[in-house]
Design an enzyme around this catalytic site. Structure first.
Site, PDB file in Angstrom:
ATOM      1  N   GLU A  91      64.966  25.390  11.859  1.00 44.40           N
ATOM      2  CA  GLU A  91      66.048  26.328  12.179  1.00 44.40           C
ATOM      3  C   GLU A  91      66.451  26.219  13.644  1.00 44.40           C
ATOM      4  O   GLU A  91      65.619  25.951  14.508  1.00 44.40           O
ATOM      5  CB  GLU A  91      65.602  27.769  11.923  1.00 44.40           C
ATOM      6  CG  GLU A  91      65.384  28.111  10.476  1.00 44.40           C
ATOM      7  CD  GLU A  91      64.903  29.544  10.306  1.00 44.40           C
ATOM      8  OE1 GLU A  91      64.884  30.289  11.305  1.00 44.40           O
ATOM      9  OE2 GLU A  91      64.538  29.913   9.182  1.00 44.40           O
ATOM     10  N   CYS A 340      63.031  34.677  12.943  1.00 42.24           N
ATOM     11  CA  CYS A 340      62.715  33.260  13.066  1.00 42.24           C
ATOM     12  C   CYS A 340      61.885  32.801  11.869  1.00 42.24           C
ATOM     13  O   CYS A 340      60.840  33.365  11.565  1.00 42.24           O
ATOM     14  CB  CYS A 340      61.944  33.034  14.366  1.00 42.24           C
ATOM     15  SG  CYS A 340      61.620  31.324  14.726  1.00 42.24           S
TER      16      CYS A 340
END
Length: 359
Positions: A91, A340
Site C-alpha cells: 500500500e 495501514c
C-alpha cells in the site's frame, strides 16, 4: 527478475555506466530522463543510443509495480494498492496537506513487529522491499500528478507504511538518497520523516548517518508494562534502551524527535497515563513533539476502539499543562480503508475467495 533502475543512486548509476564504456554524462542523461522527464521506458530516452538502450533493457526494468486498486477519499486522500513483480501486494497513500503533497510509503511486505492494534501485522513479514520498489511508489504517485498536468509534485515523504523501516535499513537509506538528490526529485531532507517502532540500535546508526531527515518513534504507551503488552518490540527494546538511543540521536543531530501515540479507548488514554507520558519525555522536552493519533478500528483487532474526543482532549490538556509540545493529528481518508494494511488485507481476502470459488 530484473531489478528496477530506481534502486541505483546517481553515483551508482554513473559507476555502472562507466564500467560499460560510457562517459559520465551518459548516466546523467539517463538520470534526467528518469527523475526530471519521468519516462516509463528506456526507449523514450531519445538521446541514448539504441545499443545502450538495449543494455539498459537487459539489465533493468524502470517501474516494477502494477497498480491494482485506487481509492480516493472525499478529502483528496488517495490510497493505492500496488502489485510487486512476485505478485505480492503493498500500500501507498497520498495525503493532500495545506503545506504540500505527502506520500506514505511501504518498506516491507508484511510486518514482524507484532503491534496488537495494527492492520499491518496481520500478515507476517514475507520480505523486504528493495530500494527500487520503495522509490517506485513515489514515482507512480508523481506520475498521477504529471498526468493531471497541474504542476503538482510530491513535496513530502513519510516512511510510515507497512513494515518497520529500520528492519530494512540499507534499502531505506538508499531510497532516501535517491529521492533527496538535488539533481532528481529533490525532495528536501527536512520534508522526509522515517518512523520506527523503536529499534534502538538502528536509531543510533541513523544518528550517525549525518542526514537531515526527520525521525518519528511509534511510542503508544508511557510505561514498559503496557508497551510490552501492545507492542512486542518493547520486550527487546524497553523504554530505558529506547530513550537512551533517542537521547543519543538528539545529542548527535540536535534534531527534534516526534513521538506517535495512537489513542486507544481505556487502554492508553487515561489522565494518569498522560502524566506518565509527560514525565517520560521531560528531559528531552525542548527537542521532542507528541502526535496524538485517532485510532482507525481494525475488525481483526476488535478489542480496541477509538478514544472518545473528550478523553483525547483531556489527555492533550495534561500534556500541554506539563509543557509538552503536542498536537492531535488531522485525519485523512476516513471514508476509505484508512488504517495501514487494511486495503491490502481486504484485497488478499477477496483474491482467496475468488480462488476458492473456482475450485
Amino acid at each position: 527478475m530484473k531489478p528496477s533502475i530506481y534502486s541505483l543512486t546517481r553515483d551508482e548509476l554513473i559507476a555502472w555506466a562507466v564500467e560499460r564504456g560510457q562517459k559520465q554524462f551518459r548516466a546523467t542523461q539517463i538520470w534526467d530522463w528518469l527523475y526530471k522527464k519521468r519516462v516509463q521506458s528506456f526507449e523514450e530516452m531519445t538521446n541514448i543510443s539504441k545499443d545502450f538502450v538495449s543494455i539498459l533493457n537487459d539489465s533493468f526494468c524502470v517501474n516494477p509495480l502494477k497498480q491494482r486498486v485506487v481509492q480516493e477519499s472525499a478529502d483528496g486522500t488517495v490510497k493505492y494498492l500496488f502489485e510487486l513483480p512476485d505478485g505480492m501486494l503493498i500500500e501507498t497513500v497520498l495525503m493532500r496537506q495545506h503545506y504540500g503533497h505527502s506520500v506514505c510509503v511501504t518498506t516491507q511486505v508484511g510486518c514482524n513487529i507484532g503491534c496488537t492494534f495494527c492492520a499491518s501485522g496481520l500478515i507476517k513479514k514475507q520480505r523486504d522491499l528493495n530500494s527500487g520498489e520503495i522509490t517506485a511508489q513515489i514515482m507512480l504517485v508523481q506520475k498521477y500528478f504529471d498526468d493531471r498536468k497541474q504542476g503538482e509534485r510530491v513535496s513530502h515523504v513519510v516512511v510510515m507504511g507497512i513494515g518497520e523501516p529500520f528492519d530494512n535499513y540499507k534499502n531505506v537509506m538508499c531510497f532516501l538518497r535517491v529521492i533527496n538528490d538535488d539533481n532528481g526529485l529533490a525532495i528536501g531532507a527536512r520534508h522526509i520523516t522515517v518512523s520506527t517502532s523503536g529499534l534502538a540500535h538502528k536509531i543510533r546508526d541513523f544518528a550517525n548517518e549525518g542526514v537531515q531527515v526527520n525521525l518519528a518513534v511509534s511510542l503508544h504507551a508511557p510505561n514498559n508494562d503496557l508497551r510490552s503488552r501492545i507492542m512486542r518490540v518493547n520486550r527487546s527494546f524497553p523504554l530505558e534502551k529506547l530513550f537512551s538511543a533517542i537521547e543519543y540521536y538528539i545529542e548527535k543531530t540536535n534534531r527534534r524527535v516526534t513521538f506517535e501515540y495512537i489513542m486507544l479507548n481505556e487502554v492508553n488514554d487515561s489522565i494518569k497515563q498522560a502524566q506518565e507520558l509527560a514525565d517520560l519525555t521531560k528531559t528531552i522536552r525542548k527537542l521532542s513533539y507528541v502526535n496524538l493519533i485517532p485510532y482507525n478500528p481494525v475488525s481483526e483487532h476488535d478489542q480496541y476502539s477509538r478514544s472518545p474526543k473528550e478523553r483525547v482532549l483531556a489527555f492533550y490538556d495534561v500534556l500541554k499543562k506539563n509543557g509538552v509540545n503536542c498536537v492531535v493529528r488531522q485525519e485523512h481518508g476516513t471514508d476509505i480503508d484508512a488504517a495501514c494494511g487494511q486495503l491490502r488485507s481486504k484485497t488478499m481476502k477477496k483474491d482467496r475467495e475468488k480462488v476458492t470459488a473456482t475450485k
